[in-house]
Write an enzyme that holds these catalytic residues in place. Structure first.
Site, PDB file in Angstrom:
ATOM      1  N   ARG A  96      -9.739   1.045  -2.685  1.00 34.06           N
ATOM      2  CA  ARG A  96      -9.753  -0.346  -3.138  1.00 34.06           C
ATOM      3  C   ARG A  96     -10.068  -1.339  -2.035  1.00 34.06           C
ATOM      4  NH1 ARG A  96      -6.903   2.584  -6.468  1.00 34.06           N
ATOM      5  NH2 ARG A  96      -6.327   3.589  -4.535  1.00 34.06           N
ATOM      6  N   LYS A 156     -13.996  10.700  20.922  1.00 40.63           N
ATOM      7  CA  LYS A 156     -14.394  11.033  22.298  1.00 40.63           C
ATOM      8  C   LYS A 156     -13.449  10.364  23.286  1.00 40.63           C
ATOM      9  CE  LYS A 156     -19.325  11.054  21.117  1.00 40.63           C
ATOM     10  NZ  LYS A 156     -20.576  10.331  21.398  1.00 40.63           N
ATOM     11  N   HIS A 195      -0.375  -5.789   5.850  1.00 41.04           N
ATOM     12  CA  HIS A 195      -1.530  -5.632   4.967  1.00 41.04           C
ATOM     13  C   HIS A 195      -1.748  -7.014   4.322  1.00 41.04           C
ATOM     14  CE1 HIS A 195      -4.571  -3.942   2.606  1.00 41.04           C
ATOM     15  NE2 HIS A 195      -3.949  -2.916   2.053  1.00 41.04           N
TER      16      HIS A 195
HETATM   17  C1  NCD Z   1      -1.890   0.404   0.127  1.00 38.73           C
HETATM   18  C2  NCD Z   1      -2.033   0.616   1.623  1.00 38.73           C
HETATM   19  O1  NCD Z   1      -3.051   1.104   2.107  1.00 38.73           O
HETATM   20  O2  NCD Z   1      -1.073   0.252   2.304  1.00 38.73           O
HETATM   21  N1  NCD Z   1      -3.090   0.634  -0.572  1.00 38.73           N
HETATM   22  C3  NCD Z   1      -3.965  -0.402  -0.749  1.00 38.73           C
HETATM   23  O3  NCD Z   1      -4.522  -0.915   0.192  1.00 38.73           O
HETATM   24  N2  NCD Z   1      -4.134  -0.865  -1.992  1.00 38.73           N
HETATM   25  C4  NCD Z   1      -0.756   1.115  -0.482  1.00 38.73           C
HETATM   26  C5  NCD Z   1      -0.619   2.595  -0.279  1.00 38.73           C
HETATM   27  O4  NCD Z   1      -1.442   3.248   0.321  1.00 38.73           O
HETATM   28  O5  NCD Z   1       0.380   3.117  -0.780  1.00 38.73           O
END
Ligand code: NCD
Length: 314
Positions: free
Chosen positions: A63, A92, A141
């Site tokens: 996503r 590397k 995130h």
């Molecule tokens: C999440 C992540 O990568 O932290 N995924 C995402 O980006 N939608 C959640 C997950 O991996 O569980």
């Protein structure tokens, strides 16, 4: 907004978040006009013309990567892509800093995902071009939190006063950590934590919520979450981030039976990918909005790219 989007702290205040949301709304409105009228061109179609965005994913992604790349394409920019670390010079022995110093000469912005907590911060420290965090370690995130709250705002009209239950792996899941930080910019937020035993929210986030006046209530099971909560935010056990106990997804699975107790207005959210913690028997329930959430990643990331590349009014 800061030059980089490494963490939620780069979003100064609520107005900055709202500005991103309004820009995402406008981008969607322009695209709708374009879809209805073949002669109409969205005002954003060429906003990133001749801009190159490097997509640097050291961890798996569906996503986040697709939606960032779609966002760049829709804005008329170009993607330079490197899908995984095995095809880069990090194998590397090249440092993150040297990789970034190199890419700076080829691109106008970098979108980066990495398994280490401080990786994207390190990248931003040496980068002359904007660095956008697409997920780093267990802590940040930021664009996921933005798209999560953009979706809430779209469906509920506002974020103030939101009551949200966070379920699952609240220890290693970076999405709930960023979400809590972004929620702190809003008023009268109530968080119900329903972690698996042993995967509780780290103390620093508990302290943070306390300092910001967010109400936090611990729940031992889904049954303890008030049935009128505005959103259930389920998360996957981050099995790639820790060893040890064998946790069972089924212990906290939201399925049709568990959901039946909740109000007609309770949204079911999840950053995806799901494992066994979200039953497929609720996919057609109008309250299940996780795919809508994922799709909102495109306009939200378009807004972030435009803002950081300073072309918001193009
Ligand atoms: C999440 C992540 O990568 O932290 N995924 C995402 O980006 N939608 C959640 C997950 O991996 O569980």
């Amino acid at each position: 907004m800061n030059k980089h989007l490494v963490s939620i702290k780069d979003i100064k205040d609520r107005e900055e978040a709202e500005k991103l949301f309004r820009l995402a709304d406008d981008i969607r409105a322009e695209e709708r006009k374009e879809a209805l009228n073949p002669r109409y061109t969205s005002g954003y179609a060429n906003a990133l013309k001749r801009k190159q965005v490097a997509s640097l994913f050291f961890e798996p992604s569906t996503r986040t990567r697709f939606s960032f790349e779609s966002a760049v394409n829709k804005l008329g920019g170009d993607i330079l892509t490197m899908s995984n670390a095995s095809s880069s010079s990090t194998v590397k022995g090249e440092s993150i800093e040297d990789t970034i110093r190199t890419i700076m000469g080829y691109a106008d912005a970098i979108v980066m995902r990495h398994s280490e907590d401080d990786s994207v911060e390190r990248a931003a420290r040496v980068s002359d071009i904007p660095v956008i965090n697409a997920g780093s370690g267990t802590k940040q995130h930021p664009t996921q939190a933005l798209l999560d709250l953009y979706t809430v705002r779209q469906l509920k009209g506002q974020i103030d006063g939101l009551s949200i239950a966070l379920l699952g792996d609240l220890k290693y899941g970076r999405t709930t950590h960023s979400l809590v930080e972004l929620l702190s910019l809003y008023e009268k937020i109530k968080v119900f934590g329903c972690p698996l035993k042993g995967l509780e929210m780290p103390q620093q986030y508990m302290d943070f919520m306390g300092e910001r006046g967010m109400e936090y209530t611990h729940c031992n099971s889904i049954e303890e979450i008030p049935s009128i909560v505005h959103a259930l935010y389920s998360t996957r056990i981050q099995r790639e981030r820790f060893e040890g106990k064998d946790f069972k997804d089924s212990d906290y699975c939201i399925d049709a039976k568990k959901l039946s107790r909740f109000s007609d207005n309770t949204l079911v959210m999840h950053p995806l990918p799901r494992n066994g913690e979200l039953g497929t028997d609720i996919d057609n329930d109008p309250r299940a909005i996780y795919f809508k959430q994922a799709h909102n990643g495109v306009p939200v990331r378009q807004a972030v790219l435009l803002t950081l590349l300073d072309r918001g009014n193009a």
